[in-house]
Design an enzyme around this catalytic site. Structure first.
Site, PDB file in Angstrom:
ATOM      1  N   ILE A  35       0.828  -1.226   0.000  1.00 46.25           N
ATOM      2  CA  ILE A  35       0.000   0.000   0.000  1.00 46.25           C
ATOM      3  C   ILE A  35       0.851   1.260   0.000  1.00 46.25           C
ATOM      4  N   GLY A  37       3.503   1.755  -1.741  1.00 43.50           N
ATOM      5  CA  GLY A  37       4.154   1.943  -3.037  1.00 43.50           C
ATOM      6  C   GLY A  37       3.339   2.858  -3.945  1.00 43.50           C
ATOM      7  N   LEU A 112       0.186  -6.310  -4.184  1.00 42.31           N
ATOM      8  CA  LEU A 112       1.055  -5.381  -4.921  1.00 42.31           C
ATOM      9  C   LEU A 112       2.473  -5.350  -4.371  1.00 42.31           C
ATOM     10  N   GLN A 115       9.771  -6.515  -4.178  1.00 37.06           N
ATOM     11  CA  GLN A 115      11.056  -5.864  -4.450  1.00 37.06           C
ATOM     12  C   GLN A 115      10.966  -5.631  -5.947  1.00 37.06           C
ATOM     13  N   SER A 162       3.701  -8.631 -14.372  1.00 35.44           N
ATOM     14  CA  SER A 162       4.505  -7.597 -15.055  1.00 35.44           C
ATOM     15  C   SER A 162       4.836  -7.971 -16.490  1.00 35.44           C
ATOM     16  N   GLU A 164       7.570  -7.476 -17.667  1.00 30.96           N
ATOM     17  CA  GLU A 164       8.933  -8.011 -17.613  1.00 30.96           C
ATOM     18  C   GLU A 164       8.936  -9.523 -17.828  1.00 30.96           C
ATOM     19  N   TYR A 185      14.016 -10.789 -10.931  1.00 31.28           N
ATOM     20  CA  TYR A 185      12.696 -10.194 -10.671  1.00 31.28           C
ATOM     21  C   TYR A 185      11.656 -10.794 -11.627  1.00 31.28           C
ATOM     22  N   GLU A 222      12.165   6.994  -7.157  1.00 25.95           N
ATOM     23  CA  GLU A 222      13.110   7.897  -7.824  1.00 25.95           C
ATOM     24  C   GLU A 222      14.261   7.186  -8.527  1.00 25.95           C
ATOM     25  N   VAL A 225      13.705   4.742 -14.263  1.00 24.21           N
ATOM     26  CA  VAL A 225      14.306   5.679 -15.211  1.00 24.21           C
ATOM     27  C   VAL A 225      13.461   6.938 -15.469  1.00 24.21           C
ATOM     28  N   ARG A 314      22.311  -3.410 -17.407  1.00 23.51           N
ATOM     29  CA  ARG A 314      21.936  -4.641 -16.703  1.00 23.51           C
ATOM     30  C   ARG A 314      22.636  -5.850 -17.317  1.00 23.51           C
ATOM     31  N   ALA A 316      21.389  -8.548 -18.242  1.00 25.63           N
ATOM     32  CA  ALA A 316      20.554  -8.937 -19.389  1.00 25.63           C
ATOM     33  C   ALA A 316      19.460  -7.876 -19.496  1.00 25.63           C
TER      34      ALA A 316
HETATM   35  P1  NDP Z   1       6.761   0.044  -5.545  1.00 30.28           P
HETATM   36  O1  NDP Z   1       8.166  -0.430  -5.557  1.00 30.28           O
HETATM   37  O2  NDP Z   1       6.469   1.496  -5.613  1.00 30.28           O
HETATM   38  O3  NDP Z   1       6.035  -0.518  -4.228  1.00 30.28           O
HETATM   39  C1  NDP Z   1       6.317  -1.798  -3.729  1.00 30.28           C
HETATM   40  C2  NDP Z   1       5.572  -1.975  -2.428  1.00 30.28           C
HETATM   41  O4  NDP Z   1       5.895  -3.270  -1.887  1.00 30.28           O
HETATM   42  C3  NDP Z   1       5.945  -0.958  -1.338  1.00 30.28           C
HETATM   43  O5  NDP Z   1       4.799  -0.665  -0.599  1.00 30.28           O
HETATM   44  C4  NDP Z   1       6.944  -1.747  -0.483  1.00 30.28           C
HETATM   45  O6  NDP Z   1       7.062  -1.276   0.835  1.00 30.28           O
HETATM   46  C5  NDP Z   1       6.271  -3.105  -0.514  1.00 30.28           C
HETATM   47  N1  NDP Z   1       7.169  -4.202  -0.125  1.00 30.28           N
HETATM   48  C6  NDP Z   1       8.408  -4.466  -0.575  1.00 30.28           C
HETATM   49  N2  NDP Z   1       8.903  -5.555   0.024  1.00 30.28           N
HETATM   50  C7  NDP Z   1       7.942  -5.997   0.877  1.00 30.28           C
HETATM   51  C8  NDP Z   1       7.853  -7.069   1.789  1.00 30.28           C
HETATM   52  N3  NDP Z   1       8.870  -7.923   1.977  1.00 30.28           N
HETATM   53  N4  NDP Z   1       6.719  -7.235   2.501  1.00 30.28           N
HETATM   54  C9  NDP Z   1       5.697  -6.359   2.361  1.00 30.28           C
HETATM   55  N5  NDP Z   1       5.727  -5.306   1.523  1.00 30.28           N
HETATM   56  C10 NDP Z   1       6.842  -5.136   0.791  1.00 30.28           C
HETATM   57  O7  NDP Z   1       6.014  -0.739  -6.724  1.00 30.28           O
HETATM   58  P2  NDP Z   1       4.799  -0.234  -7.651  1.00 30.28           P
HETATM   59  O8  NDP Z   1       3.769   0.384  -6.813  1.00 30.28           O
HETATM   60  O9  NDP Z   1       5.355   0.478  -8.818  1.00 30.28           O
HETATM   61  O10 NDP Z   1       4.281  -1.636  -8.218  1.00 30.28           O
HETATM   62  C11 NDP Z   1       3.280  -2.391  -7.521  1.00 30.28           C
HETATM   63  C12 NDP Z   1       3.390  -3.846  -7.939  1.00 30.28           C
HETATM   64  O11 NDP Z   1       3.188  -3.959  -9.340  1.00 30.28           O
HETATM   65  C13 NDP Z   1       4.739  -4.505  -7.670  1.00 30.28           C
HETATM   66  O12 NDP Z   1       4.494  -5.856  -7.368  1.00 30.28           O
HETATM   67  C14 NDP Z   1       5.464  -4.400  -8.993  1.00 30.28           C
HETATM   68  O13 NDP Z   1       6.439  -5.414  -9.112  1.00 30.28           O
HETATM   69  C15 NDP Z   1       4.312  -4.589  -9.960  1.00 30.28           C
HETATM   70  N6  NDP Z   1       4.447  -3.959 -11.249  1.00 30.28           N
HETATM   71  C16 NDP Z   1       4.732  -2.626 -11.345  1.00 30.28           C
HETATM   72  C17 NDP Z   1       4.767  -2.009 -12.560  1.00 30.28           C
HETATM   73  C18 NDP Z   1       5.079  -0.555 -12.704  1.00 30.28           C
HETATM   74  O14 NDP Z   1       5.375  -0.132 -13.837  1.00 30.28           O
HETATM   75  N7  NDP Z   1       5.000   0.242 -11.647  1.00 30.28           N
HETATM   76  C19 NDP Z   1       4.482  -2.770 -13.807  1.00 30.28           C
HETATM   77  C20 NDP Z   1       4.156  -4.159 -13.565  1.00 30.28           C
HETATM   78  C21 NDP Z   1       4.138  -4.718 -12.339  1.00 30.28           C
HETATM   79  P3  NDP Z   1       8.027  -0.006   1.202  1.00 30.28           P
HETATM   80  O15 NDP Z   1       7.241   1.225   0.865  1.00 30.28           O
HETATM   81  O16 NDP Z   1       8.265  -0.207   2.644  1.00 30.28           O
HETATM   82  O17 NDP Z   1       9.255  -0.138   0.349  1.00 30.28           O
HETATM   83  P1  GDR Z   2      11.824  -1.523 -15.711  1.00 30.12           P
HETATM   84  O1  GDR Z   2      11.920   0.002 -15.270  1.00 30.12           O
HETATM   85  O2  GDR Z   2      13.097  -2.239 -15.576  1.00 30.12           O
HETATM   86  O3  GDR Z   2      11.168  -1.536 -17.062  1.00 30.12           O
HETATM   87  O4  GDR Z   2      10.858  -2.125 -14.585  1.00 30.12           O
HETATM   88  P2  GDR Z   2      13.163   0.988 -15.121  1.00 30.12           P
HETATM   89  O5  GDR Z   2      12.587   2.352 -15.139  1.00 30.12           O
HETATM   90  O6  GDR Z   2      14.032   0.612 -13.977  1.00 30.12           O
HETATM   91  O7  GDR Z   2      14.005   0.745 -16.465  1.00 30.12           O
HETATM   92  C1  GDR Z   2      13.455   0.991 -17.760  1.00 30.12           C
HETATM   93  C2  GDR Z   2      14.557   0.939 -18.794  1.00 30.12           C
HETATM   94  O8  GDR Z   2      15.424   2.078 -18.614  1.00 30.12           O
HETATM   95  C3  GDR Z   2      16.762   1.645 -18.729  1.00 30.12           C
HETATM   96  N1  GDR Z   2      17.651   2.583 -18.019  1.00 30.12           N
HETATM   97  C4  GDR Z   2      17.657   2.797 -16.697  1.00 30.12           C
HETATM   98  N2  GDR Z   2      16.880   2.305 -15.702  1.00 30.12           N
HETATM   99  C5  GDR Z   2      17.107   2.758 -14.438  1.00 30.12           C
HETATM  100  N3  GDR Z   2      16.322   2.315 -13.437  1.00 30.12           N
HETATM  101  N4  GDR Z   2      18.105   3.667 -14.146  1.00 30.12           N
HETATM  102  C6  GDR Z   2      18.912   4.178 -15.109  1.00 30.12           C
HETATM  103  O9  GDR Z   2      19.793   4.985 -14.834  1.00 30.12           O
HETATM  104  C7  GDR Z   2      18.678   3.733 -16.453  1.00 30.12           C
HETATM  105  N5  GDR Z   2      19.249   4.046 -17.647  1.00 30.12           N
HETATM  106  C8  GDR Z   2      18.616   3.344 -18.585  1.00 30.12           C
HETATM  107  C9  GDR Z   2      16.758   0.237 -18.143  1.00 30.12           C
HETATM  108  O10 GDR Z   2      17.921  -0.485 -18.554  1.00 30.12           O
HETATM  109  C10 GDR Z   2      15.452  -0.297 -18.703  1.00 30.12           C
HETATM  110  O11 GDR Z   2      15.647  -0.816 -19.993  1.00 30.12           O
HETATM  111  C11 GDR Z   2       9.689  -1.436 -14.173  1.00 30.12           C
HETATM  112  C12 GDR Z   2       9.426  -1.798 -12.702  1.00 30.12           C
HETATM  113  O12 GDR Z   2       8.375  -0.996 -12.216  1.00 30.12           O
HETATM  114  C13 GDR Z   2       9.033  -3.250 -12.575  1.00 30.12           C
HETATM  115  O13 GDR Z   2       8.636  -3.514 -11.232  1.00 30.12           O
HETATM  116  C14 GDR Z   2       7.870  -3.537 -13.517  1.00 30.12           C
HETATM  117  O14 GDR Z   2       7.498  -4.878 -13.429  1.00 30.12           O
HETATM  118  C15 GDR Z   2       8.248  -3.171 -14.929  1.00 30.12           C
HETATM  119  O15 GDR Z   2       8.587  -1.795 -14.971  1.00 30.12           O
HETATM  120  C16 GDR Z   2       7.112  -3.406 -15.916  1.00 30.12           C
END
Ligand code: NDP
Ligand code: GDR
Length: 373
Positions: A35, A37, A112, A115, A162, A164, A185, A222, A225, A314, A316
């Site tokens: 919640i 996040g 939701l 990590q 996701s 991913e 992941y 933050e 990207v 990364r 990969a």
């Molecule tokens: P965030 O990283 O912003 O939020 C993740 C949340 O999970 C936070 O509330 C975090 O808590 C909590 N969390 C992490 N580890 C644990 C744990 N061990 N036990 C309980 N809670 C935990 O993610 P988003 O809101 O962006 O994404 C939500 C979900 O959707 C995630 O599962 C993500 O992988 C998935 N997802 C996200 C996408 C995106 O583009 N945003 C796309 C596809 C899937 P804390 O605040 O304490 O860190």
């Molecule tokens: P992603 O998001 O890996 O798609 O996962 P991210 O924004 O981390 O990366 C997107 C692309 O940008 C490239 N990149 C960088 N990424 C980061 N973080 N920092 C950098 O400095 C940088 N420079 C270039 C990356 O290589 C990548 O190709 C997100 C997360 O929210 C996942 O939890 C979720 O499942 C997927 O989106 C869908």
């Protein structure tokens, strides 16, 4: 033989009058992991607006981790007004999950928590698998055993899947596209996906996988990207930063607005039948295109500021994601409202305001200007 749970929507899942003509309808109860996040905060706002009582599981942190939901927090002592309640738990702690299910008695469970950083998952693969894969299994098992013990078979479960998971499988990616994960992941999300399908098939649990493509917002973490770029644009424009270090600029992503995507999560749980859905804008842009729009919007040239740093590449990479969300559009009636340019500008606008507030602190000597997010 599969032990089937009867998942017809009944009991408190639908607001009812509790036998008493004067009593207000009982609110639906949602339980959200993650919640605090980005998505958790938007989903909570959506559900509160729909009249739900929302319970969030938060993990213990040495600093407060509720910044994204502070604006909707009401002191629980104010029992009539507080409809969002927070409880300590962790996806690595099965007993806490079962205990809160038994206490809260939710109608809908949204998983939701994760990590969620792909690059970080290469650094902490074991922990990532424990939270993302086994964590989902722990929650599913807690829901199954809670239902077995209480008979509350109307519970509905959402799993945050996701794009991913598609990894190196070329676009467009739909529900029938094979998975080819490219990180710990992504592999863990695949496991969580199949655990969810398995609990649906084995126990008849109303469990849905949302396969969501990247979605962003001013609340995005933050070190993803998009937000890293818009934070830098704000700080560069206000004079707090000059360089932005990035990795691969050629990766292409289907970026939407998080506020739109949480609606799809809710819609999935309102259907007659549990199913899996891709949620995407169907438009893909490279990181470089994101830079062009973000810097260009405030009259800057990204090439004057961006420095490529190998540490952000990364082991990969996922090169190209572009979703085919026709099923969600047809069955759920979902479609994105915010387009790519509007999303980038929304994020830049908010981060300029944030940088202005930071500047006040820097000028007053309370913050180091070099302290980059
Ligand atoms: P965030 O990283 O912003 O939020 C993740 C949340 O999970 C936070 O509330 C975090 O808590 C909590 N969390 C992490 N580890 C644990 C744990 N061990 N036990 C309980 N809670 C935990 O993610 P988003 O809101 O962006 O994404 C939500 C979900 O959707 C995630 O599962 C993500 O992988 C998935 N997802 C996200 C996408 C995106 O583009 N945003 C796309 C596809 C899937 P804390 O605040 O304490 O860190
Ligand atoms: P992603 O998001 O890996 O798609 O996962 P991210 O924004 O981390 O990366 C997107 C692309 O940008 C490239 N990149 C960088 N990424 C980061 N973080 N920092 C950098 O400095 C940088 N420079 C270039 C990356 O290589 C990548 O190709 C997100 C997360 O929210 C996942 O939890 C979720 O499942 C997927 O989106 C869908």
């Amino acid at each position: 033989m599969a032990t089937n749970i009867n998942t017809t929507r009944s009991g408190s899942a639908t607001p009812t009058v509790n036998g008493d003509a004067e009593a207000p309808p009982k609110p639906r109860i949602a339980l959200i992991t993650g919640i605090t996040g980005q998505d958790g905060s938007y989903l909570t706002e959506l559900l509160l607006n729909k009249g739900y009582e929302v319970h969030g599981l938060i993990r213990r942190s040495s600093n407060f981790n509720t910044q994204r939901i502070n604006h909707i927090y009401i002191d629980p002592h104010n029992t009539h007004k507080a409809r969002m309640k927070l409880h300590y738990a962790d996806l690595t702690d099965a007993s806490s999950l079962r205990r809160w299910l038994d206490t809260i008695l939710p109608d809908e469970v949204y998983n939701l928590a994760a990590q969620s950083h792909v690059a970080v998952s290469f650094e902490i693969p074991d922990y990532t698998a424990d939270v993302v894969a086994t964590g989902a299994l722990r929650l599913l098992e807690a829901v199954r055993s809670h239902i077995a013990a209480t008979g509350r078979s109307h519970i509905r479960y959402y799993q945050a899947g996701s794009s991913e998971m598609f990894g190196s499988t070329p676009p467009p990616q739909s529900e029938t596209t094979p998975f080819h994960p490219r990180s710990p992941y992504a592999a863990s999300k695949c496991a969580a996906h199949w655990y969810t399908v398995n609990y649906r098939e084995a126990y008849g649990l109303f469990a849905c996988n949302g396969i969501l493509f990247n979605h962003e917002s001013p609340r995005r973490g933050e070190n993803f990207v998009t937000r890293k770029i818009t934070r830098a644009v704000g700080r560069i424009k206000i004079g707090l930063q000059s360089k932005l270090f990035l990795g691969n600029l050629q990766a292409s992503r289907d970026w939407g607005f998080a506020g739109d995507y949480v609606e799809a999560m809710w819609m999935m749980l309102q259907q007659e039948k549990a199913d899996d859905y891709v949620v995407a804008t169907e438009e893909s842009h490279t990181v470089e295109e994101f830079l062009e729009v973000a810097f260009g919007y405030v009259g800057l040239n990204w090439k004057d500021h961006v420095v490529i740093d190998k540490r952000y590449f990364r082991p990969a990479e996922v090169d190209n994601l572009q979703g085919d969300s026709s099923k969600a559009r047809k069955v759920l009636g979902w479609k994105p409202k915010v387009g790519f340019e509007e999303l980038v500008k929304m994020m830049v606008d908010e981060d300029i305001e944030l940088a202005k507030r930071e500047k006040v602190l820097v000028d007053a000597g309370y913050m180091d200007a070099q302290q980059q997010p």
